[in-house]
Motif scaffolding. Sequence first.
Motif, PDB file in Angstrom:
ATOM      1  N   LEU A 237       0.837  -1.207   0.000  1.00 54.18           N
ATOM      2  CA  LEU A 237       0.000   0.000   0.000  1.00 54.18           C
ATOM      3  C   LEU A 237       0.869   1.253   0.000  1.00 54.18           C
ATOM      4  O   LEU A 237       2.010   1.241   0.459  1.00 54.18           O
ATOM      5  N   ASP A 238       0.310   2.317  -0.529  1.00 54.44           N
ATOM      6  CA  ASP A 238       1.043   3.565  -0.692  1.00 54.44           C
ATOM      7  C   ASP A 238       0.830   4.434   0.557  1.00 54.44           C
ATOM      8  O   ASP A 238       0.085   5.413   0.533  1.00 54.44           O
ATOM      9  N   TRP A 239       1.483   4.071   1.667  1.00 57.50           N
ATOM     10  CA  TRP A 239       1.256   4.720   2.963  1.00 57.50           C
ATOM     11  C   TRP A 239       1.782   6.146   2.963  1.00 57.50           C
ATOM     12  O   TRP A 239       2.907   6.394   2.542  1.00 57.50           O
ATOM     13  N   GLN A 240       0.986   7.060   3.466  1.00 55.64           N
ATOM     14  CA  GLN A 240       1.420   8.459   3.543  1.00 55.64           C
ATOM     15  C   GLN A 240       0.991   9.064   4.860  1.00 55.64           C
ATOM     16  O   GLN A 240      -0.031   8.675   5.417  1.00 55.64           O
ATOM     17  N   GLN A 241       1.788  10.016   5.335  1.00 53.98           N
ATOM     18  CA  GLN A 241       1.418  10.734   6.559  1.00 53.98           C
ATOM     19  C   GLN A 241       0.793  12.058   6.142  1.00 53.98           C
ATOM     20  O   GLN A 241       1.488  12.976   5.704  1.00 53.98           O
ATOM     21  N   ALA A 242      -0.523  12.129   6.262  1.00 46.32           N
ATOM     22  CA  ALA A 242      -1.238  13.341   5.850  1.00 46.32           C
ATOM     23  C   ALA A 242      -1.004  14.452   6.870  1.00 46.32           C
ATOM     24  O   ALA A 242      -0.629  14.196   8.012  1.00 46.32           O
ATOM     25  N   GLN A 243      -1.224  15.678   6.413  1.00 51.35           N
ATOM     26  CA  GLN A 243      -1.093  16.851   7.288  1.00 51.35           C
ATOM     27  C   GLN A 243      -2.468  17.459   7.471  1.00 51.35           C
ATOM     28  O   GLN A 243      -3.234  17.509   6.514  1.00 51.35           O
ATOM     29  N   ILE A 244      -2.783  17.902   8.674  1.00 48.74           N
ATOM     30  CA  ILE A 244      -4.028  18.643   8.867  1.00 48.74           C
ATOM     31  C   ILE A 244      -3.701  20.013   9.445  1.00 48.74           C
ATOM     32  O   ILE A 244      -2.619  20.207  10.013  1.00 48.74           O
ATOM     33  N   SER A 245      -4.650  20.904   9.293  1.00 50.49           N
ATOM     34  CA  SER A 245      -4.405  22.225   9.855  1.00 50.49           C
ATOM     35  C   SER A 245      -5.161  22.332  11.182  1.00 50.49           C
ATOM     36  O   SER A 245      -6.344  22.009  11.285  1.00 50.49           O
ATOM     37  N   LEU A 246      -4.426  22.678  12.225  1.00 46.71           N
ATOM     38  CA  LEU A 246      -4.962  22.702  13.584  1.00 46.71           C
ATOM     39  C   LEU A 246      -4.578  24.040  14.217  1.00 46.71           C
ATOM     40  O   LEU A 246      -3.384  24.324  14.353  1.00 46.71           O
ATOM     41  N   HIS A 247      -5.587  24.839  14.582  1.00 48.76           N
ATOM     42  CA  HIS A 247      -5.350  26.169  15.170  1.00 48.76           C
ATOM     43  C   HIS A 247      -4.353  26.967  14.325  1.00 48.76           C
ATOM     44  O   HIS A 247      -3.393  27.546  14.857  1.00 48.76           O
TER      45      HIS A 247
END
Length: 196
Positions: free
Chosen positions: A39-49
């Motif tokens: 699988l093409d594992w990725q660490q996503a980024q989210i925007s928090l505060h």
Amino acid sequence: MPDTNPIQYPAPQADISCFPHAYSATESAEIFEQLKTDLDWQQAQISLHGRTVPIPRLQQWYGDSPYTYSRLHMPARPMTPLLSRLKDRAEHLTGFTYNSALCNLYRHERDSVAWHADDEAELGINPAIASLSFGGDRIFQFKPKSGATLPFDINLKAGTLLLMKGETQHYWLHQIPKTNKPTGERICLTFRMTYS
Ligand SMILES: O=C(O)CCC(=O)C(=O)O
Ligand SMILES: [Fe+2]
């Protein structure tokens, strides 16, 4: 042969069951290794505060349509042959049909998923969500949104299939908490039906 007798959890306003031996320990170990490399594992980024932070796990979405989860947008991506085979077993055991999988790789005991309900509009009302666990054991926690009844935990071992259906997502939240106890890596595939 997989065990086709699920355990039903007696939670009010929920329909939660689990098949503890959907896959044997030997099968689960092979599947874990294959999923980890395939699988093409990725660490996503989210925007928090106002800050951009990486989510505490690796993820990938496989499905016919794009998906938005916790404000994360994931484009459509075809399932691998292995994912399709695992999906077939989940469909056979649970009696529901799925067209997508949100895949999670917890690299160690400090990776986690925070309290949430799988209640995105694309899932329709009363979604059936089948999750298959491989790798190290992790504690899966449920708590009612209202606080009216008690929270409870399920220890999810490799080869277990957990099914949440009916009104579960309306009344309950779930999470995989961080822990201090070494757990090793864990992969969880959550099969869903999405409507675009
Ligand atoms: O890893 C798990 O067992 C849960 C993952 C989850 O809740 C999700 O992907 O929505
Ligand atoms: Fe979830």
